[in-house]
Scaffold this active site. Structure first.
Site, PDB file in Angstrom:
ATOM      1  N   GLU A   1       0.805  -1.120   0.205  1.00  0.00           N
ATOM      2  CA  GLU A   1      -0.007   0.029  -0.176  1.00  0.00           C
ATOM      3  C   GLU A   1       0.744   1.268   0.175  1.00  0.00           C
ATOM      4  O   GLU A   1       1.866   1.255   0.612  1.00  0.00           O
ATOM      5  CB  GLU A   1      -1.004   0.004   1.241  1.00  0.00           C
ATOM      6  CG  GLU A   1      -1.755  -1.233   1.246  1.00  0.00           C
ATOM      7  CD  GLU A   1      -2.818  -1.305   2.492  1.00  0.00           C
ATOM      8  OE1 GLU A   1      -2.669  -0.110   3.049  1.00  0.00           O
ATOM      9  OE2 GLU A   1      -3.282  -2.289   2.899  1.00  0.00           O
TER      10      GLU A   1
ATOM     11  N   CYS B   1       7.086  -7.878   6.416  1.00  0.00           N
ATOM     12  CA  CYS B   1       8.296  -7.426   7.129  1.00  0.00           C
ATOM     13  C   CYS B   1       8.624  -8.583   8.127  1.00  0.00           C
ATOM     14  O   CYS B   1       7.639  -9.082   8.670  1.00  0.00           O
ATOM     15  CB  CYS B   1       7.987  -6.259   8.011  1.00  0.00           C
ATOM     16  SG  CYS B   1       9.381  -5.421   8.782  1.00  0.00           S
TER      17      CYS B   1
ATOM     18  N   CYS C   1       7.558  -6.218  14.769  1.00  0.00           N
ATOM     19  CA  CYS C   1       7.248  -5.375  16.163  1.00  0.00           C
ATOM     20  C   CYS C   1       5.753  -5.681  16.482  1.00  0.00           C
ATOM     21  O   CYS C   1       4.818  -5.902  15.586  1.00  0.00           O
ATOM     22  CB  CYS C   1       7.210  -3.958  15.437  1.00  0.00           C
ATOM     23  SG  CYS C   1       8.786  -3.550  14.903  1.00  0.00           S
TER      24      CYS C   1
ATOM     25  N   CYS D   1       6.942   3.635  11.445  1.00  0.00           N
ATOM     26  CA  CYS D   1       6.958   2.657  10.348  1.00  0.00           C
ATOM     27  C   CYS D   1       5.848   1.514  10.379  1.00  0.00           C
ATOM     28  O   CYS D   1       5.324   1.136  11.461  1.00  0.00           O
ATOM     29  CB  CYS D   1       8.294   2.337   9.969  1.00  0.00           C
ATOM     30  SG  CYS D   1       8.858   0.972  11.311  1.00  0.00           S
TER      31      CYS D   1
ATOM     32  N   CYS E   1       2.531  -3.921  15.211  1.00  0.00           N
ATOM     33  CA  CYS E   1       2.591  -3.791  13.810  1.00  0.00           C
ATOM     34  C   CYS E   1       1.789  -4.740  13.050  1.00  0.00           C
ATOM     35  O   CYS E   1       2.140  -5.898  13.189  1.00  0.00           O
ATOM     36  CB  CYS E   1       3.678  -3.447  13.505  1.00  0.00           C
ATOM     37  SG  CYS E   1       3.860  -3.200  11.448  1.00  0.00           S
TER      38      CYS E   1
ATOM     39  N   CYS F   1       3.247   8.130   1.537  1.00  0.00           N
ATOM     40  CA  CYS F   1       3.672   6.973   2.263  1.00  0.00           C
ATOM     41  C   CYS F   1       4.044   6.071   1.584  1.00  0.00           C
ATOM     42  O   CYS F   1       3.128   5.513   0.870  1.00  0.00           O
ATOM     43  CB  CYS F   1       2.971   6.975   3.560  1.00  0.00           C
ATOM     44  SG  CYS F   1       3.457   5.609   4.503  1.00  0.00           S
TER      45      CYS F   1
HETATM   46 FE1  SF4 Z   1       8.473  -4.067  10.207  1.00  0.00          FE
HETATM   47 FE2  SF4 Z   1       7.921  -1.401  10.514  1.00  0.00          FE
HETATM   48 FE3  SF4 Z   1       6.174  -3.152  11.083  1.00  0.00          FE
HETATM   49 FE4  SF4 Z   1       8.309  -3.241  12.532  1.00  0.00          FE
HETATM   50  S1  SF4 Z   1       6.860  -1.506  12.505  1.00  0.00           S
HETATM   51  S2  SF4 Z   1       7.175  -4.940  11.966  1.00  0.00           S
HETATM   52  S3  SF4 Z   1       9.921  -2.671  11.032  1.00  0.00           S
HETATM   53  S4  SF4 Z   1       7.059  -2.597   9.141  1.00  0.00           S
END
Ligand code: SF4
Length: 361
Positions: free
Chosen positions: A98, A118, A122, A342, A125, A111
């Protein structure tokens, strides 16, 4: 075999033209047409001789990722869902990423994602739940900027901000990200100012060291989100590999330009990292560094098991930092501010602006 032009640097396009037996400056003309004028069809590059255009139509292509869906917000923002083919080498599954276009007074902010999924994991996220599907190519990263700019060309504001805060950890896809960024930051390419581009990292120390050596680079933001190692280990397991002492030491050495601040993003998670003691520890972490600022990001409750900090708690946290000389802002607002961490976290915040689906193309 067709040669893909999107994502190629000026030098690569010059070499490509030279290999065709054409003057190398034709490569610079293609570069300008593709990135500055956003011409996505070689037939449109009318300053090339007709014979070369004819040849390019058979031997080269400009492939934009498939636009699967657009979601429009009432405030003018548009979220783009791009479909990506599977990676040829590793035969991984098809993916989508996206990008978000956010217009505001005097500027637009885009963005972009740098990976599909990923690997960093985290815990706050949503992208982390996908795992890493694959790295994006430089062309796929550039397309996330070129397509929204072209679609909004009639209403573009003078300034474009780019934030690398979509899916993925940019520093774990270093080379393609840098190829795309150099083209974005080149006055003859997209012409974005480095003052208006921010790369956000979870704290990949070797990547930060590498970025520091780049002649042309965006501003750097570190997604901090914790005041001590134990807390950060739990929220961001990458901290076990690059603990705060190591991260802060590389931040201390980071070569800031005269106009630049190092930004630390801190998502306020109620009862997790928002205590008065956390604020004091953050001050202790950051005071040895030069020119830093902190963005406190109120958490928006969703599917993940965290709760928001109260506005009073956020203000108390902010005042402790400001009182100790750390410039600190609460990023409630839209534009790049809403993308201040992020990953999918930022996209979740955008989703809450009640996007509705509009047709692709
Ligand atoms: Fe990946 Fe950023 Fe999500 Fe962390 S916050 S899992 S670095 S996308």
């Amino acid at each position: 075999m067709m040669t893909e032009l999107l994502g190629k640097s000026k030098e690569e396009l010059r070499e490509f033209c030279a290999a065709l037996g054409e003057p190398a400056f034709r490569g610079a003309q293609i570069y300008h047409a593709l990135y500055s004028e956003r011409k996505f069809d070689v037939a449109q590059i009318t300053n090339l001789p007709a014979a070369l255009r004819e040849r390019l139509s058979k031997e080269a292509r400009i492939t934009l990722p498939e636009l699967k869906q657009r979601f429009a917000s009432t405030d003018g923002s548009v979220r783009y869902l791009f479909g990506l083919p599977p990676s040829e080498e590793r035969l991984v599954r098809p993916a989508s990423v996206e990008a978000v276009f956010m217009p505001s007074e005097g500027r637009q902010t885009i963005c972009v994602s740098t990976q599909a999924g990923c690997a960093v994991d985290c815990h706050f996220c949503m992208t982390a739940q996908l795992g890493l599907i694959r790295n994006l190519t430089s062309g796929e990263i550039l397309a996330q900027v070129l397509v929204p700019l072209e679609e909004h060309k009639a209403q573009l504001a003078p300034q474009t901000n780019i934030v690398l805060m979509g899916q993925g950890e940019p520093l774990l896809n270093f080379e393609p990200v840098m190829v795309a960024l150099r083209i974005m930051l080149d006055p003859e390419g997209l012409g974005i100012s480095p003052k208006h581009m921010t790369l956000s990292t979870s704290g990949i120390v070797p990547g930060i060291e590498r970025l520091a050596l780049e002649k042309v680079r965006p501003k750097l933001a570190i997604s901090l989100n914790a005041s001590n190692d134990e807390q950060r280990d739990r929220l961001m397991p990458i901290n076990k590999k690059y603990p705060l002492s190591v991260l802060m030491s590389v931040c201390k050495e980071y070569p800031l330009r005269t106009w630049e601040h190092l930004t630390f993003e801190y998502v306020m998670l109620g009862g997790v990292n928002d205590a008065v003691e956390d604020a004091r520890l953050v001050v202790r972490l950051l005071t040895p560094l030069k020119r830093v600022k902190v963005n406190l990001i109120p958490w928006n409750p969703g599917e993940l098991p965290y709760r928001e900090s109260s506005p009073e708690r956020i203000e108390q946290f902010r005042q402790i930092l400001v009182g100790r000389g750390v410039p600190t802002f609460v990023r409630y607002s839209r534009g790049r501010d809403v993308m201040a961490a992020c990953g999918q976290l930022a996209l979740l915040q955008v989703e809450r602006r009640s996007f509705s689906v509009i047709s692709p193309q």
